[in-house]
Design an enzyme around this catalytic site. Structure first.
Site, PDB file in Angstrom:
ATOM      1  N   SER A 323      19.744 -40.659 -13.067  1.00 50.30           N
ATOM      2  CA  SER A 323      20.554 -41.156 -11.956  1.00 50.30           C
ATOM      3  C   SER A 323      22.006 -40.713 -12.057  1.00 50.30           C
ATOM      4  O   SER A 323      22.758 -40.858 -11.108  1.00 50.30           O
ATOM      5  CB  SER A 323      20.493 -42.684 -11.903  1.00 50.30           C
ATOM      6  OG  SER A 323      21.006 -43.247 -13.091  1.00 50.30           O
ATOM      7  N   CYS A 324      22.410 -40.181 -13.189  1.00 45.05           N
ATOM      8  CA  CYS A 324      23.799 -39.734 -13.338  1.00 45.05           C
ATOM      9  C   CYS A 324      23.888 -38.226 -13.484  1.00 45.05           C
ATOM     10  O   CYS A 324      24.900 -37.683 -13.909  1.00 45.05           O
ATOM     11  CB  CYS A 324      24.448 -40.405 -14.550  1.00 45.05           C
ATOM     12  SG  CYS A 324      24.660 -42.175 -14.342  1.00 45.05           S
TER      13      CYS A 324
END
Length: 378
Positions: A323-324
């Site tokens: 997600s990053c």
């Protein structure tokens, strides 16, 4: 206009109505600085402490163990750096979030070291291997509750027990950002010393989280200045976000967590079952020890960026990799550690607002996208 189907709750979950209401109430009340002694300040302090209790109740902690932060990234950094005076060595698994890995790496500029322990093909750690990596100067062991990319749930209680047996003085930090609000997380029952949470992952406001700190444990503060959070995290409290955080936790009470988890499990099971009938699509992560809301698929030799664009055009929001890591072109460190294709994955994740129609639309769009992209490739 194309209907939208949001299947990226593992990155961030849309804010819950109860949370919006709590934030609006905070601002409407005209609260003051909670560290002062006037009526507006005392009203602010009351609401913050009420939210602190809601967070503590949700995650099996005492209210005094809850330290509010700006999110899990800060909580993790506070844990990694906060224990650095206890030793010059830390242990972490190969599938930890980049916030853990990079914080530990940064400590190396000050003469600290980190040992990275591998995982099996499903992304699961061996508790005994984690404990065996402890050295005489080890300050802490870091083990995520569940993986943010493939959803594998770790044997965290066993990791804590093995580390305690090996060295009772070594602290154990659990990154629960991916698991919190999805499965039952109890700070007391798991027996860890530190635990990181982020509110936006399960419908709370962005920019607020917590580090749970075992009673009596003192850390070196990451942020210094005022005496907020009992001198454990300086800076004026984000009262509105804290109130929203508490409301998100309260929404999971009275069986709310179990209801949402059951619905998400059914939705992702349906996606996984249908996806496995598509040519060259495989399932990553543990088949049973996994988060209920997340499914990670290997999509063969089709580039994930092209799939994501095709899905978005069809109205489906999804993600590939961490997600990053959306701006990174590097292979997924998690999938590399598992020994699988780290370049061609797709993550679909449900949440409190997901409907069965959203899941069906996602899998139908995926089938069409893969077929079209493979046709174009020839």
């Amino acid at each position: 206009m194309t209907s939208r189907h949001y299947l990226d709750h593992a990155s961030t979950s849309p804010i819950r109505p109860e949370v919006v209401a709590a934030i609006n109430r905070w601002w409407a009340a005209g609260h003051g600085d909670p560290s002062r002694m006037h009526a507006e300040a005392l009203a602010a302090r009351y609401e913050i402490e009420q939210a602190r209790q809601q967070v503590a109740d949700c995650f099996g902690a005492r209210s005094r163990e809850v330290v509010f932060t700006s999110g899990a990234t800060e909580s993790i950094a506070a844990a990694v750096w906060g224990v650095s005076n206890r030793g010059t060595h830390q242990v972490l698994s190969a599938v930890e979030h980049s916030a853990v890995r990079l914080s530990a790496r940064r400590l190396s500029t000050q003469g600290h070291r980190a040992t990275v322990v591998g995982v099996d093909g499903a992304g699961r750690v061996d508790p005994e291997e984690m404990a065996a990596a402890i050295e005489p100067d080890t300050a802490a062991v870091h083990c995520q509750w569940a993986n943010h990319e493939v959803g594998t749930v770790q044997p965290v209680a066993e990791v804590v027990a093995a580390c305690r047996e090996r060295s009772p003085d070594v602290l154990v930090h659990v990154d629960a950002a991916a698991a919190a609000g999805r499965i039952q997380v109890s700070f007391e029952e798991v027996g860890a010393d530190l635990l990181s949470i982020s509110a936006h992952k399960f419908g709370g406001p962005p920019g607020i989280g917590a580090l749970l700190v075992r009673r009596g444990l003192r850390l070196v503060p990451l942020l210094e200045g005022g005496d907020q959070e009992r001198a454990r995290r300086a800076g004026l409290e984000n009262g509105a976000a804290i109130a929203g955080f508490g409301a998100a936790c309260a929404a999971l009470g009275d069986g709310g967590l179990e209801q949402e988890a059951g619905r998400a499990q059914a939705q992702t099971d349906r996606i996984r079952d249908r996806a496995q009938n598509i040519d060259s699509v495989v399932f990553y992560g543990h088949p049973t020890h996994r988060l209920p809301h997340l499914v990670c698929l290997g999509i063969g030799d089709v580039e994930p960026q092209a799939v994501l664009i095709a899905l978005d055009r069809a109205g489906v929001a999804a993600h590939s990799g961490s997600s990053c890591a959306s701006e990174s072109l590097e292979p997924s460190p998690v999938l590399e550690a598992m020994g699988v294709d780290a370049d061609h994955s797709l993550r679909l994740s449900a949440g409190w607002s997901t409907t069965d129609a959203d899941g069906d639309a996602a899998i139908e769009a995926l089938e069409e996208a893969l077929a079209e992209l493979r046709k174009l490739r020839g």
